[in-house]
Design an enzyme around this catalytic site. Structure first.
Site, PDB file in Angstrom:
ATOM      1  N   HIS A 486      39.271  14.933 -24.259  1.00 57.89           N
ATOM      2  CA  HIS A 486      40.566  14.895 -24.958  1.00 57.89           C
ATOM      3  C   HIS A 486      41.146  13.483 -24.879  1.00 57.89           C
ATOM      4  CE1 HIS A 486      44.832  16.293 -25.744  1.00 57.89           C
ATOM      5  NE2 HIS A 486      45.062  15.223 -25.006  1.00 57.89           N
ATOM      6  N   GLU A 487      41.139  12.892 -23.680  1.00 60.02           N
ATOM      7  CA  GLU A 487      41.709  11.556 -23.524  1.00 60.02           C
ATOM      8  C   GLU A 487      40.880  10.515 -24.269  1.00 60.02           C
ATOM      9  OE1 GLU A 487      44.613  11.380 -22.570  1.00 60.02           O
ATOM     10  OE2 GLU A 487      44.830  13.276 -21.497  1.00 60.02           O
ATOM     11  N   HIS A 490      41.787  10.515 -27.857  1.00 61.60           N
ATOM     12  CA  HIS A 490      43.041   9.828 -28.225  1.00 61.60           C
ATOM     13  C   HIS A 490      42.778   8.413 -28.750  1.00 61.60           C
ATOM     14  CE1 HIS A 490      46.319  12.511 -27.597  1.00 61.60           C
ATOM     15  NE2 HIS A 490      46.056  12.731 -26.327  1.00 61.60           N
ATOM     16  N   GLU A 546      47.876  15.230 -30.613  1.00 63.22           N
ATOM     17  CA  GLU A 546      47.317  15.983 -29.494  1.00 63.22           C
ATOM     18  C   GLU A 546      46.303  17.017 -29.977  1.00 63.22           C
ATOM     19  OE1 GLU A 546      47.662  15.342 -26.369  1.00 63.22           O
ATOM     20  OE2 GLU A 546      49.153  13.747 -26.632  1.00 63.22           O
ATOM     21  N   ASP A 550      42.612  17.446 -28.765  1.00 63.23           N
ATOM     22  CA  ASP A 550      42.096  18.733 -28.277  1.00 63.23           C
ATOM     23  C   ASP A 550      40.800  19.110 -28.978  1.00 63.23           C
ATOM     24  OD1 ASP A 550      43.929  19.314 -26.324  1.00 63.23           O
ATOM     25  OD2 ASP A 550      45.079  20.752 -27.507  1.00 63.23           O
TER      26      ASP A 550
END
Length: 638
Positions: A486-487, A490, A546, A550
């Site tokens: 997930h990070e 980003h 987000e 995800d």
């Protein structure tokens, strides 16, 4: 019993989140002094208990503290815990802080005091700060932001927003009690409250709402210093900026130009008394946590109304949070060295590199990116910084905090704030520090910083259900693996994709690729927009960044899990749903719907798996099942 055996298998095809968390939801109780409980919060609560126990023994002298910086924290915690002294002093420590506001004469008077008052933590009608230049991250730039509003978001100020009106009533009642506690008469209190609310409301129409602020690159609006100074006819913006950084900047990056263009409407001789009252009220309400227990409890009425917490924290717990928030990195290093082993750090770093390899493979095989854009994406991925566990050394700022035990808690707090604020502006003209962690090691969270192109995983999140050596590889991938990916994702969400491998904001996409990506982002907005929750409808645009992260995170973690010999995709998806379990007050859920860039947890758990083909084969899901989504509606970006 394994975690997978606690699941309601009959529900899996219709509602993954409730199949996994339904039994827990029936019995879970939200602590009276908190707005929610669940995955992240449960871990935070356990850390709270552990550290309160440890620091309690230090306060009692049962454990000797050898570390000088931790010792300063213990001294501060002791001051915060001494409610007998705090109650005896009452509002007295704050009076010398409030008095200068009462004596303020006009805007010119404020302008002459503005620099010193900013260092002393007073609020201001404009907000300046130093950060790396988004288009040249090796250098610091001066940014101009906006003051905080009383209500959580400008949308609460709409005439038909009943929640906003109800919250203002709570705020007004709280403030009147505090004025009385501070020794002011009722007439003075009423007049100042009325004027303060008027000034606050005057700023709302010119500020961005949460959805607009979620578009990160639109913060970057560069003005020459000469043009910046012209925004106000009544504030000496030039002297204010120069006084803070002790230099003359070439330019200022204005986050919300609409606000600055309207400064003369908000700030003029006719509005000065309103501003003065606003400053008095924000200062009065801002110091209560450092005073008597009565002031602390009353001063929390408004925040509890917003969050839905049923009662104030007990005095000792409040003292713990007050002290640990101030010495966050000092406390974080204590937690990490005391409770975080080398094996988890090694395991998680290994998983991060695995995720990066999976991501690289997916980029190399991507069918809609041109070769030029794909190359640049891989360059960015290769340059990604990885921080796991805790920083190697204590941030030098915390070495400057020395407690004066002869002064009040508030005096020490204000002295530390001044050290922090001066330290912040002292960055000006120095090389950008890329080593500084924005989160302490005992915080249950993780983040990606687009301006440094770095991902950070504090030690506290590296425990079950996110990660455990007791869990299978698939469970770990469905937990911390998905969080890691997930990070990483980003870096390629609708905001992060606009920054290059050095963290500089510039377009590295071909026109066609960017258009295709923006269409996919729009598909993600549509997938979530208007979805119903018990607290209301989701704003797809607010949560798009987000959700892209995800989606990419879950997809990449799934691919990594499938490469392991002990792959168990049921365990993978079940743990994904488990980490998002949450029970919260209705007030908290409504607030998050309005201002949080993350989708509600139940939707994070349920919607993203629907986009993945493996989810359907794993649980034998077909049309007519609640978890079914037609193939043409499934969104896949990375």
């Amino acid at each position: 019993m394994t975690q997978t055996e606690t699941v309601n298998s009959k529900l899996l095809k219709d509602d993954l989140y409730f199949a996994v968390n339904g039994e827990w939801l029936k019995t879970a109780k939200i602590p009276a002094d908190k707005p929610q409980t669940g995955g992240f919060q449960d871990l935070a609560d356990n850390i709270e208990k552990t550290l309160m126990h440890d620091f309690g023994e230090m306060l009692d002298g049962k454990v000797k503290v050898d570390n000088q910086y931790l010792n300063e924290f213990v001294k501060y915690y002791r001051l915060a815990s001494d409610f007998e002294k705090r109650n005896r002093e009452g509002f007295e420590p704050a009076k010398q802080y409030l008095k200068p506001i009462e004596e303020l004469k006009d805007w010119d008077d404020w302008s002459t005091k503005a620099v010193d008052w900013t260092f002393k933590s007073y609020d201001a009608p404009v907000s300046l700060y130093v950060d790396s230049d988004m288009k040249n991250t090796d250098q610091y730039a001066l940014y101009a932001s906006v003051p905080s509003l009383i209500l959580p978001d400008k949308t609460y100020y709409a005439d038909d927003n009943q929640e906003g009106q109800a919250l203002l009533q709570v705020f007004s009642a709280m403030t009147m009690k505090l004025f009385k506690l501070a020794g002011y008469d009722e007439k003075f209190a009423k007049e100042n409250l009325k004027r303060a609310l008027k000034f606050d409301a005057s700023m709302a129409p010119f500020q961005k709402d949460s959805t607009e602020r979620a578009d990160y690159p639109k913060m970057y609006n560069k003005y020459s210093f000469a043009d910046f100074k012209k925004f106000s006819s009544y504030l000496d913006l030039g002297s204010y900026a120069e006084g803070l950084i002790k230099d003359t900047p070439e330019f200022v990056i204005v986050e919300e130009p609409k606000f600055y263009e309207a400064l003369d409407q908000m700030i003029n001789p006719e509005t000065f008394e309103n501003f003065k009252s606003w400053l008095l009220v924000t200062t009065l309400t801002g110091v209560t946590g450092f005073l008597s227990d009565e002031a602390r409890v009353i001063g929390g009425d408004f925040s509890r109304a917003i969050s839905g917490s049923k009662e104030a924290m007990k005095p000792q717990k409040a003292a713990y949070y007050l002290a640990t928030n101030r010495f966050s990195q000092t406390v974080g290093l204590y937690y990490a060295h005391q409770y975080f082993g080398k094996q988890p750090k090694k395991d998680v770093e290994h998983m991060v590199h695995q995720m990066i390899d999976v991501y690289k493979e997916r980029l190399e095989n991507n069918t809609w990116l041109s070769e030029a854009t794909r190359k640049q994406a891989i360059v960015k991925l290769d340059a990604l910084g990885i921080n796991v566990g805790y920083p190697e050394e204590l941030d030098p700022l915390y070495k400057k905090f020395v407690v004066n035990e002869n002064q009040s808690l508030l005096e020490n707090a204000l002295a530390f704030s001044e050290i922090s604020i001066r330290n912040h502006f002292d960055r000006w003209g120095k090389p950008v520090d890329r080593t500084r962690w924005q989160m302490p090691a005992h915080m249950v969270n993780a983040y990606y910083d687009p301006q440094f192109n770095v991902i950070v995983f504090p030690a506290a999140i590296l425990q079950a259900p996110f990660y455990s050596i007791e869990q299978s590889s698939s469970e770990n991938y469905g937990g911390i693996g998905a969080v890691i990916a997930h990070e990483i994702s980003h870096a390629f969400d609708n905001n992060g994709a606009q920054f290059d491998e050095k963290g500089n904001m510039h377009n590295w996409w071909t026109a066609d690729d960017l258009k295709h990506f923006q269409n996919l982002a729009q598909d993600m907005i549509k997938e979530f927009d208007g979805l119903e929750t018990e607290a209301g409808k989701v704003n797809g645009k607010l949560v798009v960044s987000e959700n892209i992260a995800d989606a990419g995170g879950l997809s990449c973690a799934l691919e990594a899990a499938k490469k392991e010999a002990d792959v168990d995709l049921k365990a993978f998806f079940i743990n994904w749903a488990r980490i998002w379990r949450m029970k919260a007050s209705m007030e908290r859920m409504k607030l998050l719907l309005n201002i949080d860039v993350h989708a509600p947890n139940v939707l994070r758990a349920n919607v993203q798996p629907k986009n993945l083909d493996d989810f359907y084969t794993t649980f034998d899901i077909h049309a007519g099942d609640g978890m079914y989504l037609a193939p043409e509606k499934r969104v896949n970006i990375w």
